[in-house]
Design a protein around this motif. Structure first.
Motif, PDB file in Angstrom:
ATOM      1  N   ALA A   1       0.892  -1.462   0.089  1.00 36.34           N
ATOM      2  CA  ALA A   1       0.018   0.028   0.170  1.00 36.34           C
ATOM      3  C   ALA A   1       1.014   1.360   0.007  1.00 36.34           C
ATOM      4  CB  ALA A   1      -0.864   0.188   1.398  1.00 36.34           C
ATOM      5  N   GLU A   2       0.291   2.349  -0.416  1.00 38.69           N
ATOM      6  CA  GLU A   2       1.096   3.662  -0.412  1.00 38.69           C
ATOM      7  C   GLU A   2      -0.098   4.646   0.050  1.00 38.69           C
ATOM      8  OE1 GLU A   2       2.830   5.475  -3.922  1.00 38.69           O
ATOM      9  OE2 GLU A   2       1.472   4.062  -5.131  1.00 38.69           O
ATOM     10  N   THR A   3       0.666   5.724   0.812  1.00 42.45           N
ATOM     11  CA  THR A   3      -0.134   6.673   1.207  1.00 42.45           C
ATOM     12  C   THR A   3       0.289   7.988   0.815  1.00 42.45           C
ATOM     13  OG1 THR A   3      -0.610   5.346   3.662  1.00 42.45           O
ATOM     14  CG2 THR A   3      -0.963   7.936   3.621  1.00 42.45           C
ATOM     15  N   LEU A   4      -0.738   8.737   0.052  1.00 43.35           N
ATOM     16  CA  LEU A   4      -0.503  10.032  -0.512  1.00 43.35           C
ATOM     17  C   LEU A   4      -1.089  11.049   0.060  1.00 43.35           C
ATOM     18  CD1 LEU A   4      -0.665   8.464  -4.038  1.00 43.35           C
ATOM     19  CD2 LEU A   4       1.293   9.038  -2.863  1.00 43.35           C
ATOM     20  N   PHE A   5      -0.699  12.209   0.070  1.00 42.77           N
ATOM     21  CA  PHE A   5      -1.503  13.509   0.622  1.00 42.77           C
ATOM     22  C   PHE A   5      -1.751  14.321  -0.560  1.00 42.77           C
ATOM     23  CE2 PHE A   5       0.224  11.588   4.164  1.00 42.77           C
ATOM     24  CZ  PHE A   5      -0.516  11.837   5.331  1.00 42.77           C
TER      25      PHE A   5
ATOM     26  N   LYS B   1      -0.940  23.514   1.837  1.00 42.17           N
ATOM     27  CA  LYS B   1      -1.553  23.019   2.858  1.00 42.17           C
ATOM     28  C   LYS B   1      -2.163  21.421   2.378  1.00 42.17           C
ATOM     29  CE  LYS B   1      -5.968  23.423   5.860  1.00 42.17           C
ATOM     30  NZ  LYS B   1      -7.079  24.011   6.089  1.00 42.17           N
ATOM     31  N   LEU B   2      -1.903  20.737   3.631  1.00 41.48           N
ATOM     32  CA  LEU B   2      -2.229  19.374   3.222  1.00 41.48           C
ATOM     33  C   LEU B   2      -3.727  19.213   3.756  1.00 41.48           C
ATOM     34  CD1 LEU B   2       0.633  17.168   5.062  1.00 41.48           C
ATOM     35  CD2 LEU B   2       0.308  17.519   2.680  1.00 41.48           C
ATOM     36  N   VAL B   3      -4.567  18.927   2.754  1.00 43.49           N
ATOM     37  CA  VAL B   3      -6.127  18.909   2.744  1.00 43.49           C
ATOM     38  C   VAL B   3      -6.847  17.584   2.906  1.00 43.49           C
ATOM     39  CG1 VAL B   3      -6.200  21.144   1.620  1.00 43.49           C
ATOM     40  CG2 VAL B   3      -6.690  19.371   0.449  1.00 43.49           C
ATOM     41  N   GLY B   4      -5.982  16.285   2.427  1.00 40.73           N
ATOM     42  CA  GLY B   4      -6.522  15.145   2.492  1.00 40.73           C
ATOM     43  C   GLY B   4      -5.475  14.026   2.291  1.00 40.73           C
ATOM     44  N   ALA B   5      -5.928  12.811   2.618  1.00 40.08           N
ATOM     45  CA  ALA B   5      -4.874  11.909   2.420  1.00 40.08           C
ATOM     46  C   ALA B   5      -5.627  10.656   1.678  1.00 40.08           C
ATOM     47  CB  ALA B   5      -4.533  11.509   3.558  1.00 40.08           C
ATOM     48  N   VAL B   6      -5.039   9.731   1.373  1.00 39.25           N
ATOM     49  CA  VAL B   6      -5.624   8.649   0.621  1.00 39.25           C
ATOM     50  C   VAL B   6      -4.601   7.343   0.772  1.00 39.25           C
ATOM     51  CG1 VAL B   6      -4.661   8.842  -1.804  1.00 39.25           C
ATOM     52  CG2 VAL B   6      -6.614   7.440  -1.430  1.00 39.25           C
ATOM     53  N   GLN B   7      -4.869   6.105   1.243  1.00 42.84           N
ATOM     54  CA  GLN B   7      -4.130   5.050   1.350  1.00 42.84           C
ATOM     55  C   GLN B   7      -4.778   4.075   0.104  1.00 42.84           C
ATOM     56  OE1 GLN B   7      -4.442   1.758   4.328  1.00 42.84           O
ATOM     57  NE2 GLN B   7      -2.147   1.675   4.020  1.00 42.84           N
ATOM     58  N   LEU B   8      -3.712   3.507  -0.736  1.00 37.17           N
ATOM     59  CA  LEU B   8      -4.014   2.647  -1.985  1.00 37.17           C
ATOM     60  C   LEU B   8      -3.452   1.426  -1.710  1.00 37.17           C
ATOM     61  CD1 LEU B   8      -2.578   5.260  -4.769  1.00 37.17           C
ATOM     62  CD2 LEU B   8      -4.849   5.083  -3.743  1.00 37.17           C
ATOM     63  N   ARG B   9      -4.407   0.159  -1.546  1.00 31.31           N
ATOM     64  CA  ARG B   9      -4.148  -0.788  -1.201  1.00 31.31           C
ATOM     65  C   ARG B   9      -4.211  -1.787  -2.575  1.00 31.31           C
ATOM     66  NH1 ARG B   9      -8.443   0.695   2.096  1.00 31.31           N
ATOM     67  NH2 ARG B   9      -7.415   1.923   3.743  1.00 31.31           N
TER      68      ARG B   9
ATOM     69  N   GLY C   1      -8.633   4.026   0.445  1.00 32.67           N
ATOM     70  CA  GLY C   1      -9.495   4.763   1.696  1.00 32.67           C
ATOM     71  C   GLY C   1      -9.100   6.109   1.808  1.00 32.67           C
ATOM     72  N   PHE C   2      -9.817   7.009   1.929  1.00 32.10           N
ATOM     73  CA  PHE C   2      -9.426   8.557   1.604  1.00 32.10           C
ATOM     74  C   PHE C   2     -10.314   9.315   2.608  1.00 32.10           C
ATOM     75  CE2 PHE C   2     -13.086   7.577  -1.249  1.00 32.10           C
ATOM     76  CZ  PHE C   2     -14.017   8.796  -0.830  1.00 32.10           C
ATOM     77  N   GLY C   3      -9.574  10.484   2.954  1.00 30.90           N
ATOM     78  CA  GLY C   3     -10.157  11.513   3.833  1.00 30.90           C
ATOM     79  C   GLY C   3      -9.939  12.958   3.780  1.00 30.90           C
ATOM     80  N   VAL C   4     -10.660  13.713   4.160  1.00 29.50           N
ATOM     81  CA  VAL C   4     -10.502  15.314   3.882  1.00 29.50           C
ATOM     82  C   VAL C   4     -10.513  15.913   5.136  1.00 29.50           C
ATOM     83  CG1 VAL C   4     -11.114  17.395   2.741  1.00 29.50           C
ATOM     84  CG2 VAL C   4     -11.086  15.254   1.437  1.00 29.50           C
ATOM     85  N   VAL C   5      -9.709  16.937   5.605  1.00 28.40           N
ATOM     86  CA  VAL C   5      -9.617  17.590   6.881  1.00 28.40           C
ATOM     87  C   VAL C   5     -11.015  18.268   7.005  1.00 28.40           C
ATOM     88  CG1 VAL C   5      -7.078  17.926   7.462  1.00 28.40           C
ATOM     89  CG2 VAL C   5      -8.609  19.640   5.773  1.00 28.40           C
ATOM     90  N   PRO C   6     -11.460  18.274   8.066  1.00 28.06           N
ATOM     91  CA  PRO C   6     -12.907  18.984   8.210  1.00 28.06           C
ATOM     92  C   PRO C   6     -13.242  20.320   7.690  1.00 28.06           C
ATOM     93  CG  PRO C   6     -12.306  17.705  10.363  1.00 28.06           C
ATOM     94  CD  PRO C   6     -11.285  17.694   9.416  1.00 28.06           C
ATOM     95  N   SER C   7     -12.164  21.054   7.664  1.00 29.28           N
ATOM     96  CA  SER C   7     -12.550  22.690   7.274  1.00 29.28           C
ATOM     97  C   SER C   7     -12.448  22.689   5.837  1.00 29.28           C
ATOM     98  CB  SER C   7     -11.278  23.547   7.752  1.00 29.28           C
ATOM     99  OG  SER C   7     -10.138  23.223   7.265  1.00 29.28           O
ATOM    100  N   GLU C   8     -11.927  21.575   5.110  1.00 37.17           N
ATOM    101  CA  GLU C   8     -11.867  21.553   3.457  1.00 37.17           C
ATOM    102  C   GLU C   8     -12.963  20.671   3.002  1.00 37.17           C
ATOM    103  OE1 GLU C   8     -10.116  23.800   2.075  1.00 37.17           O
ATOM    104  OE2 GLU C   8      -8.689  24.366   3.846  1.00 37.17           O
TER     105      GLU C   8
END
Length: 174
Positions: A62-66, A72-80, A95-102
């Motif tokens: 897997a790799e994790t990218l931002f 500013k880092l606004v989100g991240a994703v893990q690619l499996r 699996g992905f997520g975005v910081v609450p303010s964005e």
């Protein structure tokens, strides 16, 4: 706007990313691969590099990218790149997520769309994702990117939905 791996010079951006999640009262950060889990930032970067090839216990390559927008880092994703039985139930290939303010600015769509391109370039014809049924934002993002609901089931009191996304065949540039 760029989707990328973090480097040793990104520690302050990373700390601000994590701080935003915790200050917003988030019970968890998605994807979970963004947690240091007791490691220093530099040790964590080494672990992320090792994760690309890891196949020990329940871990898969897997790799994790931002996603970085205007420094500013606004989100991240893990690619499996492989799935275990557990990931078929919860997690899937992406699996992905975005910081609450964005949230609500289209960044989750960018994360998923660019992730699908990476899977396609790696020769995948289909990927699988899951989300909690009550997570309307993730469901909308998955469906906007071609996600088709393939299953719905209960896991520890939470209704989980599984989606599959067919990837277009890679075209020859000739």
């Amino acid at each position: 706007m760029i989707l990328r791996e973090l480097t040793s010079t990104d520690e302050q951006k990373y700390l601000a990313f994590v701080k935003e999640w915790t200050e917003a009262g988030a019970s968890k950060i998605t994807p979970s691969s963004v947690y240091l889990n007791g490691l220093t930032f530099q040790e964590w970067l080494v672990k992320l590099e090792q994760d690309k090839h890891s196949e020990q216990n329940d871990f898969v390559p897997a790799e994790t990218l931002f996603l970085e927008v205007e420094n500013k880092l606004v989100g991240a994703v893990q690619l499996r790149y492989k799935l275990t039985e557990g990931l078929v139930q919860i997690g899937g290939n992406i699996g992905f997520g975005v910081v609450p303010s964005e949230r609500g600015k289209g960044y989750a769509n960018v994360l998923l769309a660019q992730s699908l391109e990476i899977f396609q370039k790696r020769g995948f014809s289909k990927v699988m994702l899951t989300c909690d049924k009550i997570n309307k934002g993730s469901k909308k993002t998955i469906q906007k990117n071609g996600g088709i609901l393939s299953a719905e089931y209960l896991v520890e009191g939470t209704i989980v939905q599984r989606f599959s996304i067919e990837l277009a065949a890679t075209k020859n540039s000739e």
